[in-house]
Design a protein around this motif. Structure first.
Motif, PDB file in Angstrom:
ATOM      1  N   PHE A  83      48.395  34.190  42.914  1.00  0.00           N
ATOM      2  CA  PHE A  83      47.900  35.337  42.150  1.00  0.00           C
ATOM      3  C   PHE A  83      49.014  36.042  41.381  1.00  0.00           C
ATOM      4  O   PHE A  83      48.786  36.583  40.295  1.00  0.00           O
ATOM      5  CB  PHE A  83      47.119  36.281  43.057  1.00  0.00           C
ATOM      6  N   GLN A  84      50.230  35.994  41.921  1.00  0.00           N
ATOM      7  CA  GLN A  84      51.345  36.551  41.146  1.00  0.00           C
ATOM      8  C   GLN A  84      51.615  35.697  39.914  1.00  0.00           C
ATOM      9  O   GLN A  84      51.974  36.213  38.859  1.00  0.00           O
ATOM     10  CB  GLN A  84      52.577  36.679  42.032  1.00  0.00           C
ATOM     11  N   SER A  85      51.404  34.385  40.055  1.00  0.00           N
ATOM     12  CA  SER A  85      51.619  33.529  38.876  1.00  0.00           C
ATOM     13  C   SER A  85      50.516  33.761  37.841  1.00  0.00           C
ATOM     14  O   SER A  85      50.764  33.659  36.639  1.00  0.00           O
ATOM     15  CB  SER A  85      51.688  32.055  39.275  1.00  0.00           C
ATOM     16  N   VAL A  86      49.325  34.110  38.317  1.00  0.00           N
ATOM     17  CA  VAL A  86      48.248  34.446  37.375  1.00  0.00           C
ATOM     18  C   VAL A  86      48.646  35.693  36.581  1.00  0.00           C
ATOM     19  O   VAL A  86      48.495  35.746  35.359  1.00  0.00           O
ATOM     20  CB  VAL A  86      46.914  34.690  38.115  1.00  0.00           C
ATOM     21  N   SER A  87      49.194  36.678  37.289  1.00  0.00           N
ATOM     22  CA  SER A  87      49.629  37.900  36.612  1.00  0.00           C
ATOM     23  C   SER A  87      50.619  37.568  35.504  1.00  0.00           C
ATOM     24  O   SER A  87      50.520  38.086  34.384  1.00  0.00           O
ATOM     25  CB  SER A  87      50.278  38.856  37.623  1.00  0.00           C
ATOM     26  N   GLY A  88      51.532  36.665  35.783  1.00  0.00           N
ATOM     27  CA  GLY A  88      52.490  36.249  34.765  1.00  0.00           C
ATOM     28  C   GLY A  88      51.833  35.483  33.633  1.00  0.00           C
ATOM     29  O   GLY A  88      52.134  35.699  32.458  1.00  0.00           O
ATOM     30  N   ALA A  89      50.884  34.619  33.997  1.00  0.00           N
ATOM     31  CA  ALA A  89      50.232  33.778  32.982  1.00  0.00           C
ATOM     32  C   ALA A  89      49.391  34.603  32.006  1.00  0.00           C
ATOM     33  O   ALA A  89      49.188  34.195  30.867  1.00  0.00           O
ATOM     34  CB  ALA A  89      49.356  32.727  33.655  1.00  0.00           C
ATOM     35  N   VAL A  90      48.907  35.757  32.463  1.00  0.00           N
ATOM     36  CA  VAL A  90      48.043  36.578  31.602  1.00  0.00           C
ATOM     37  C   VAL A  90      48.779  37.820  31.093  1.00  0.00           C
ATOM     38  O   VAL A  90      48.157  38.794  30.652  1.00  0.00           O
ATOM     39  CB  VAL A  90      46.738  36.974  32.326  1.00  0.00           C
ATOM     40  N   GLY A  91      50.092  37.782  31.177  1.00  0.00           N
ATOM     41  CA  GLY A  91      50.878  38.882  30.611  1.00  0.00           C
ATOM     42  C   GLY A  91      50.665  40.206  31.300  1.00  0.00           C
ATOM     43  O   GLY A  91      50.704  41.270  30.667  1.00  0.00           O
ATOM     44  N   GLY A  92      50.422  40.154  32.624  1.00  0.00           N
ATOM     45  CA  GLY A  92      50.290  41.400  33.378  1.00  0.00           C
ATOM     46  C   GLY A  92      48.942  42.093  33.239  1.00  0.00           C
ATOM     47  O   GLY A  92      48.777  43.220  33.700  1.00  0.00           O
ATOM     48  N   GLN A  93      47.985  41.402  32.632  1.00  0.00           N
ATOM     49  CA  GLN A  93      46.666  42.024  32.430  1.00  0.00           C
ATOM     50  C   GLN A  93      45.778  41.971  33.667  1.00  0.00           C
ATOM     51  O   GLN A  93      44.567  41.698  33.560  1.00  0.00           O
ATOM     52  CB  GLN A  93      45.911  41.318  31.311  1.00  0.00           C
ATOM     53  N   ILE A  94      46.318  42.183  34.848  1.00  0.00           N
ATOM     54  CA  ILE A  94      45.510  42.176  36.064  1.00  0.00           C
ATOM     55  C   ILE A  94      46.213  43.028  37.116  1.00  0.00           C
ATOM     56  O   ILE A  94      47.449  43.032  37.183  1.00  0.00           O
ATOM     57  CB  ILE A  94      45.288  40.727  36.563  1.00  0.00           C
ATOM     58  N   ALA A  95      45.433  43.796  37.860  1.00  0.00           N
ATOM     59  CA  ALA A  95      45.998  44.632  38.932  1.00  0.00           C
ATOM     60  C   ALA A  95      45.199  44.355  40.197  1.00  0.00           C
ATOM     61  O   ALA A  95      43.967  44.477  40.186  1.00  0.00           O
ATOM     62  CB  ALA A  95      45.923  46.106  38.562  1.00  0.00           C
ATOM     63  N   PHE A  96      45.898  43.980  41.256  1.00  0.00           N
ATOM     64  CA  PHE A  96      45.245  43.565  42.501  1.00  0.00           C
ATOM     65  C   PHE A  96      44.987  44.742  43.419  1.00  0.00           C
ATOM     66  O   PHE A  96      45.646  44.920  44.443  1.00  0.00           O
ATOM     67  CB  PHE A  96      46.086  42.486  43.183  1.00  0.00           C
ATOM     68  N   SER A  97      44.014  45.559  43.038  1.00  0.00           N
ATOM     69  CA  SER A  97      43.599  46.716  43.830  1.00  0.00           C
ATOM     70  C   SER A  97      42.160  47.030  43.467  1.00  0.00           C
ATOM     71  O   SER A  97      41.754  46.853  42.312  1.00  0.00           O
ATOM     72  CB  SER A  97      44.482  47.919  43.489  1.00  0.00           C
ATOM     73  N   PRO A  98      41.359  47.499  44.447  1.00  0.00           N
ATOM     74  CA  PRO A  98      39.978  47.867  44.101  1.00  0.00           C
ATOM     75  C   PRO A  98      39.959  48.913  42.994  1.00  0.00           C
ATOM     76  O   PRO A  98      40.906  49.691  42.848  1.00  0.00           O
ATOM     77  CB  PRO A  98      39.440  48.438  45.417  1.00  0.00           C
ATOM     78  N   GLY A  99      38.882  48.905  42.193  1.00  0.00           N
ATOM     79  CA  GLY A  99      38.763  49.864  41.103  1.00  0.00           C
ATOM     80  C   GLY A  99      38.448  49.204  39.766  1.00  0.00           C
ATOM     81  O   GLY A  99      38.199  49.885  38.785  1.00  0.00           O
ATOM     82  N   GLY A 100      38.437  47.880  39.771  1.00  0.00           N
ATOM     83  CA  GLY A 100      38.007  47.128  38.581  1.00  0.00           C
ATOM     84  C   GLY A 100      36.647  46.541  38.892  1.00  0.00           C
ATOM     85  O   GLY A 100      36.529  45.694  39.777  1.00  0.00           O
ATOM     86  N   VAL A 101      35.610  47.005  38.208  1.00  0.00           N
ATOM     87  CA  VAL A 101      34.227  46.639  38.531  1.00  0.00           C
ATOM     88  C   VAL A 101      33.524  46.100  37.290  1.00  0.00           C
ATOM     89  O   VAL A 101      33.516  46.756  36.242  1.00  0.00           O
ATOM     90  CB  VAL A 101      33.449  47.846  39.082  1.00  0.00           C
ATOM     91  N   ILE A 102      32.944  44.911  37.423  1.00  0.00           N
ATOM     92  CA  ILE A 102      32.235  44.291  36.305  1.00  0.00           C
ATOM     93  C   ILE A 102      30.873  44.945  36.106  1.00  0.00           C
ATOM     94  O   ILE A 102      30.196  45.318  37.071  1.00  0.00           O
ATOM     95  CB  ILE A 102      32.075  42.777  36.555  1.00  0.00           C
ATOM     96  N   VAL A 103      30.487  45.119  34.836  1.00  0.00           N
ATOM     97  CA  VAL A 103      29.169  45.655  34.487  1.00  0.00           C
ATOM     98  C   VAL A 103      28.332  44.506  33.936  1.00  0.00           C
ATOM     99  O   VAL A 103      28.823  43.725  33.110  1.00  0.00           O
ATOM    100  CB  VAL A 103      29.278  46.766  33.421  1.00  0.00           C
TER     101      VAL A 103
END
Lengths: 143, 143, 143, 143
Positions: A83-103
């Motif tokens: 998952f840290q490599s995913v963060s790098g692959a997407v230029g930091g566009q992800i934060a691994f904490s609750p609070g991101g909810v899909i609509v």
């Protein structure tokens, strides 16, 4: 079909109302469309400077991976190096904490996502869901 | 002292109302605090995807150089090499088109900036100023 | 509503067929969805290494600004300092040359964009439009 | 010698056919040449937004380190600090999960790599190998 500005502003208002009702710390709330582009944002007075970026990374991360960040945060604990490599692959566009909810719409199609940062991840996620409910956009898929 | 979320939301509402009153193209409106961090944002339905980045770059550019982007755009035409190097030096956080307007308090201190993108730079700037006026934050310095 | 993989692959096939029919230089063809995310891509043998990035920047630029890059390229000539600042503001996700063409549905809603790089901008744009036509997705708005 | 567009498109078609045959989640499949530049890509309807970046990071990571990401993912678990520093050193162009598979010619020379993201890493890797086999490019080295 992405959510409208009117829907996004209703989500922001509902999320901030929930935050005040539970005396949450100052929150930043962002709503992204289905393509992860900003539609509406509000940062409460006193919220620290990174709240915009973290809220955006939660919403974008949920859209990018196709699941709420509460789920992603759990999975990341079990496989941090990936998952840290995913963060790098997407230029930091992800934060691994609750609070991101899909609509989603009634058909279950993704129409956008909400990202909140300011209090605990759990409180942020509760406020995000409250905003979605208050906007009349709650679906099983988004719960 | 930076402007509050309430003031920022009033600016956004006033700017969008002005845009509708003149049948402007769909607009994106951002309000940044004195530190150039986002406070409030709204993107109207149909606005293209870069409007967030351009509106933010107008507001950040105005704050970063200490003058509205209408002035910066004029100066940039006369010295493009320098102003393009500024764009590079600040990581693209500046857009050389009207629509980035500084907000000041009664004492003339910078409290934030508005950035709008969507219609012509002139229309964007008019809507930004209308938003500031409607929020009761108009000062000589902001005119 | 974004275009499907089947539609995107039909556009790529049609664009490459047009390129071969006119003996164009080796082309790179990308199709992005309405949120500017890649759906389909093909780079012909012999196409140089930057073709992917340039084709993507044409398609993303068209979506980001809401108009084909043939129009953007003309406008950029009249106001280079602004459009170069836009390039910086969006992290280089725009290329000012014909070949970025927006795809719309029958209702005129944006469903994605095609970006082609390899030959002259005019030839790239002709191949993009040919691909859209061959996929049965041609609209006034896309012409 | 890098693989051709025809070979790359055959790999994509074979990988997607395998995914459908096993009812995999929507997949993104990319084929890179020996220089890690995109040759062909397809993202199935419903695949989430980061699938392009993750698939590309798997293929690029395999090429960059000279081994499939299934091997890299195992090694990374045993030495996360080093492999995370590699991710940083290469600008995020690596993803530590199975699904990045190197393609070689009969002489064992690297001609490109396949990257797939959408289902589990194991399923992604199986579909990548199935695509290589279906394209008639399977070698001991790629197994």
């Amino acid at each position: 079909m992405s959510l409208t500005l009117e829907q996004a502003q209703a989500i922001v208002a509902g999320a901030l109302a929930e935050g005040r009702s539970r005396a949450a710390k100052p929150l930043a709330v962002i709503v992204l469309d289905a393509g992860a582009h900003p539609v509406a944002f509000a940062r409460e007075d006193g919220a620290s400077l990174f709240r915009f970026d973290i809220a955006r990374a939660k919403a974008a991360g949920a859209l990018g991976m196709g699941m709420d960040t509460a789920v992603l945060a759990e999975r990341a604990k079990g496989n941090p190096v990936f998952f840290q490599s995913v963060s790098g692959a997407v230029g930091g566009q992800i934060a691994f904490s609750p609070g991101g909810v899909i609509v989603r719409d009634a058909a279950g199609c993704v129409t956008g996502a909400v990202g909140i940062s300011g209090d605990t991840g759990e409180c942020d996620a509760d406020c995000a869901r409250a905003g979605i409910v208050s906007a009349g956009l709650d679906q099983e898929n988004a719960k």
